[in-house]
Motif scaffolding. Sequence first.
Motif, PDB file in Angstrom:
ATOM      1  N   ALA A   1       1.013  -1.059   0.048  1.00 19.29           N
ATOM      2  CA  ALA A   1       0.128  -0.006   0.030  1.00 19.29           C
ATOM      3  C   ALA A   1       0.854   1.241  -0.099  1.00 19.29           C
ATOM      4  CB  ALA A   1      -1.059  -0.089   1.365  1.00 19.29           C
ATOM      5  N   PRO A   2       0.723   2.040  -1.086  1.00 19.40           N
ATOM      6  CA  PRO A   2       1.789   3.280  -1.151  1.00 19.40           C
ATOM      7  C   PRO A   2       1.386   4.506   0.078  1.00 19.40           C
ATOM      8  CG  PRO A   2      -0.007   3.542  -2.878  1.00 19.40           C
ATOM      9  CD  PRO A   2      -0.336   1.994  -2.094  1.00 19.40           C
ATOM     10  N   GLY A   3       0.296   4.516   0.265  1.00 23.62           N
ATOM     11  CA  GLY A   3      -0.106   5.539   1.642  1.00 23.62           C
ATOM     12  C   GLY A   3       0.190   6.876   1.264  1.00 23.62           C
ATOM     13  N   THR A   4      -0.408   7.999   1.831  1.00 20.27           N
ATOM     14  CA  THR A   4       0.068   9.066   2.002  1.00 20.27           C
ATOM     15  C   THR A   4       1.108   9.636   2.989  1.00 20.27           C
ATOM     16  OG1 THR A   4      -2.203   9.708   1.008  1.00 20.27           O
ATOM     17  CG2 THR A   4      -1.016  11.562   1.873  1.00 20.27           C
ATOM     18  N   GLU A   5       2.387  10.265   2.466  1.00 17.94           N
ATOM     19  CA  GLU A   5       3.152  10.365   3.640  1.00 17.94           C
ATOM     20  C   GLU A   5       2.703  11.735   4.021  1.00 17.94           C
ATOM     21  OE1 GLU A   5       7.279   9.896   2.233  1.00 17.94           O
ATOM     22  OE2 GLU A   5       6.708   7.857   1.486  1.00 17.94           O
ATOM     23  N   MET A   6       2.591  11.722   5.625  1.00 19.71           N
ATOM     24  CA  MET A   6       2.596  13.161   6.279  1.00 19.71           C
ATOM     25  C   MET A   6       3.205  13.444   7.561  1.00 19.71           C
ATOM     26  SD  MET A   6       0.181  14.415   4.507  1.00 19.71           S
ATOM     27  CE  MET A   6      -0.603  15.830   5.472  1.00 19.71           C
ATOM     28  N   ALA A   7       4.449  12.580   7.449  1.00 19.21           N
ATOM     29  CA  ALA A   7       5.420  12.685   8.525  1.00 19.21           C
ATOM     30  C   ALA A   7       5.611  14.186   9.058  1.00 19.21           C
ATOM     31  CB  ALA A   7       6.575  11.777   8.367  1.00 19.21           C
ATOM     32  N   ALA A   8       6.126  14.984   7.948  1.00 20.56           N
ATOM     33  CA  ALA A   8       6.768  16.349   8.253  1.00 20.56           C
ATOM     34  C   ALA A   8       5.578  17.258   8.855  1.00 20.56           C
ATOM     35  CB  ALA A   8       7.161  17.032   7.112  1.00 20.56           C
ATOM     36  N   GLU A   9       4.157  16.961   8.381  1.00 20.43           N
ATOM     37  CA  GLU A   9       3.175  17.985   8.860  1.00 20.43           C
ATOM     38  C   GLU A   9       2.843  17.557  10.307  1.00 20.43           C
ATOM     39  OE1 GLU A   9      -1.581  18.204   7.651  1.00 20.43           O
ATOM     40  OE2 GLU A   9      -0.173  18.528   6.032  1.00 20.43           O
ATOM     41  N   ALA A  10       2.741  16.157  10.507  1.00 18.46           N
ATOM     42  CA  ALA A  10       2.477  15.453  11.727  1.00 18.46           C
ATOM     43  C   ALA A  10       3.547  16.181  12.871  1.00 18.46           C
ATOM     44  CB  ALA A  10       2.386  14.109  11.867  1.00 18.46           C
ATOM     45  N   SER A  11       4.693  15.966  12.518  1.00 21.63           N
ATOM     46  CA  SER A  11       5.852  16.460  13.498  1.00 21.63           C
ATOM     47  C   SER A  11       5.871  18.040  13.599  1.00 21.63           C
ATOM     48  CB  SER A  11       7.386  16.202  12.848  1.00 21.63           C
ATOM     49  OG  SER A  11       7.273  14.707  12.878  1.00 21.63           O
ATOM     50  N   ALA A  12       5.607  18.666  12.559  1.00 26.35           N
ATOM     51  CA  ALA A  12       5.441  20.216  12.759  1.00 26.35           C
ATOM     52  C   ALA A  12       4.190  20.530  13.495  1.00 26.35           C
ATOM     53  CB  ALA A  12       5.397  20.875  11.279  1.00 26.35           C
ATOM     54  N   LEU A  13       3.031  19.880  13.528  1.00 27.77           N
ATOM     55  CA  LEU A  13       1.995  20.329  14.222  1.00 27.77           C
ATOM     56  C   LEU A  13       2.253  20.002  15.718  1.00 27.77           C
ATOM     57  CD1 LEU A  13      -1.165  21.241  14.212  1.00 27.77           C
ATOM     58  CD2 LEU A  13      -1.546  18.870  13.949  1.00 27.77           C
ATOM     59  N   PHE A  14       3.167  19.153  16.175  1.00 26.93           N
ATOM     60  CA  PHE A  14       3.416  18.832  17.763  1.00 26.93           C
ATOM     61  C   PHE A  14       4.310  19.492  17.975  1.00 26.93           C
ATOM     62  CE2 PHE A  14       5.224  15.966  20.793  1.00 26.93           C
ATOM     63  CZ  PHE A  14       4.120  15.740  21.638  1.00 26.93           C
ATOM     64  N   MET A  15       5.186  20.192  17.355  1.00 30.35           N
ATOM     65  CA  MET A  15       6.265  21.061  17.683  1.00 30.35           C
ATOM     66  C   MET A  15       5.497  22.425  17.962  1.00 30.35           C
ATOM     67  SD  MET A  15       9.473  20.126  17.939  1.00 30.35           S
ATOM     68  CE  MET A  15      10.396  21.627  17.531  1.00 30.35           C
ATOM     69  N   GLU A  16       4.670  22.835  17.118  1.00 26.28           N
ATOM     70  CA  GLU A  16       3.884  24.065  17.220  1.00 26.28           C
ATOM     71  C   GLU A  16       3.101  23.905  18.676  1.00 26.28           C
ATOM     72  OE1 GLU A  16      -0.104  25.991  15.345  1.00 26.28           O
ATOM     73  OE2 GLU A  16       1.274  24.781  14.150  1.00 26.28           O
ATOM     74  N   ARG A  17       2.533  22.779  19.247  1.00 28.12           N
ATOM     75  CA  ARG A  17       1.873  22.643  20.468  1.00 28.12           C
ATOM     76  C   ARG A  17       2.793  22.988  21.721  1.00 28.12           C
ATOM     77  NH1 ARG A  17      -1.637  19.574  23.179  1.00 28.12           N
ATOM     78  NH2 ARG A  17      -0.947  18.387  25.225  1.00 28.12           N
ATOM     79  N   TYR A  18       4.197  22.906  21.364  1.00 26.53           N
ATOM     80  CA  TYR A  18       4.922  22.821  22.529  1.00 26.53           C
ATOM     81  C   TYR A  18       5.764  24.174  22.445  1.00 26.53           C
ATOM     82  CZ  TYR A  18       3.607  18.746  24.781  1.00 26.53           C
ATOM     83  OH  TYR A  18       2.979  18.082  25.548  1.00 26.53           O
ATOM     84  N   ARG A  19       5.800  24.957  21.675  1.00 27.27           N
ATOM     85  CA  ARG A  19       6.420  26.339  21.377  1.00 27.27           C
ATOM     86  C   ARG A  19       5.612  27.408  22.258  1.00 27.27           C
ATOM     87  NH1 ARG A  19       7.101  24.958  15.493  1.00 27.27           N
ATOM     88  NH2 ARG A  19       9.323  24.511  15.074  1.00 27.27           N
ATOM     89  N   THR A  20       4.548  27.190  22.512  1.00 23.64           N
ATOM     90  CA  THR A  20       3.906  28.288  23.631  1.00 23.64           C
ATOM     91  C   THR A  20       3.686  27.880  25.177  1.00 23.64           C
ATOM     92  OG1 THR A  20       1.804  27.185  23.164  1.00 23.64           O
ATOM     93  CG2 THR A  20       2.514  28.829  21.651  1.00 23.64           C
ATOM     94  N   LEU A  21       4.475  26.637  25.446  1.00 21.44           N
ATOM     95  CA  LEU A  21       4.321  26.206  26.770  1.00 21.44           C
ATOM     96  C   LEU A  21       5.168  26.863  27.657  1.00 21.44           C
ATOM     97  CD1 LEU A  21       3.039  23.954  28.553  1.00 21.44           C
ATOM     98  CD2 LEU A  21       5.478  22.800  28.276  1.00 21.44           C
ATOM     99  N   LEU A  22       6.362  27.580  27.531  1.00 24.38           N
ATOM    100  CA  LEU A  22       7.193  28.065  28.355  1.00 24.38           C
ATOM    101  C   LEU A  22       7.598  29.607  27.794  1.00 24.38           C
ATOM    102  CD1 LEU A  22      10.170  25.454  28.834  1.00 24.38           C
ATOM    103  CD2 LEU A  22       7.805  25.797  30.400  1.00 24.38           C
ATOM    104  N   PRO A  23       7.949  30.304  28.412  1.00 24.41           N
ATOM    105  CA  PRO A  23       8.316  31.824  28.147  1.00 24.41           C
ATOM    106  C   PRO A  23       9.438  31.803  27.261  1.00 24.41           C
ATOM    107  CG  PRO A  23       8.115  31.822  30.706  1.00 24.41           C
ATOM    108  CD  PRO A  23       7.877  30.499  30.265  1.00 24.41           C
TER     109      PRO A  23
END
Length: 473
Positions: free
Chosen positions: A146-168
């Motif tokens: 199954a070829p599948g759609t590759e979304m590794a970069a988008e998934a990782s970027a979204l998670f990094m965005e989650r934690y860029r606001t946690l600390l000053p």
Amino acid sequence: MSLKFGTSGLRGLASDLSGKPSFTYAAAFATFLLRNRIAQSGDRVLVGYDFRDSSPAIAANVKLALREYGLEAVDCGHLPTPALAFYGIRTAAASMMITGSHIPADRNGIKFYLPDGEIDKAHEQEISAIAQELDDLEIPASAAPAPGTEMAAEASALFMERYRTLLPEKCLSAMRVGVYQHSTVARDMMGAILRHYGAEVIELGRSDVFIPVDTEAVSPQTVAVLQKWASEFSLDAIVSADGDGDRPLITDQTGVPINGDICGLIAARFLGAEAIVTPVTSNSGIETFGMRVIRTKVGSPFVIAGMKEAMAGGKGVVGFEANGGTLTASSFKVATGSLEPLPTRDCFLPILAVLGSAASAHQSLSALKLGLALPSTAADRLEDFASERSATLMTGLRSNRGNLENFVAPLGRLSEINELDGLRVTLDNGRVVHFRPSGNAPEMRCYVEADSAEEAMEVLKIAMDLLRGFNAP
């Protein structure tokens, strides 16, 4: 076949999961989603995997099964389990993570997620029953991968965005932090987020060979290496995670690991939680901090069920396990935004919360821990402890109080018994000893509490010797 659902997902020997079994369980999950109208034909299912040698082939079988059952497999590559789960929640997609977490490289597993988070015990039973229905299923001989759609970069970027606001901003700029990279899929993301907050990052121990790191029972050999690094590089802390990045490893400036439940408690206080949900294995001193505490069996499905219960009576709910994996059921206001709920274990939240708490208080991590004034704890595991053997031990100790009194006599006189998960006994000298068969591997785990770190290690040694004596041929 060794496959069974444990404390978090399906686990077993990699040889038992490879080939037809992984195809069958993926087909069962697809059937479960379609039968319960959680997904419709053509919907996406995310697939991630860790760095074990067996994981890519298992992931290929999983993607093939999803396609055969009318769903679109989205390949999210090597990424942490919490990142995969968060991407699924944000895109309203179910997901599957191919990982054995912290267990040895010859084992593997699959974690299952619905569009709103981790499956529960009832879902596990239904998926298992469907897998039994599909027992005669064969992988289509003519099917192409199954070829599948590759979304590794988008998934990782979204998670990094989650934690860029946690600390000053730049709040860790005075810190020099080692990242023990080994073979965790969290290694690169961990270094990147620490650098975002200004920390000087020293990369340590990267490996192309899978290394099973158990953050709940760090081996003496690993501790020795961590202490050497802490001294050699003048570090303020060392951080790491298990294979799939849902359980943290955090040491103080001397390289001594800080217990996961302490890290979870610091994270809960950092967020201003009103309620904590945590297994019975976590430190008994957690009840003294003024937050509502709900105790559960070990395993993220039980913690998630407890968080749902806690949310019915309020807000500000955080869950964590003795291994440090921290979950959120509520939204929390953080330094520069809002931290949205993520009801699955996550290593990033406690790592950043502990480092951020120490930095804001201008304290070392050892001083931060000492200031909590919690009972001293220690934990270890006895490997190659067959499930049948552990069942015999638990049955014998539970069936007769005299048996239990005799077994723990070298540690003290029996005072209280808690059978919520395994056997947790309080002795008349204040010591706590907890024997618990692992839900993921043929291991017996032991957790202890005492008045001092030295006494805790002494109690743990005696308790482990008792287990070895029982397990001897």
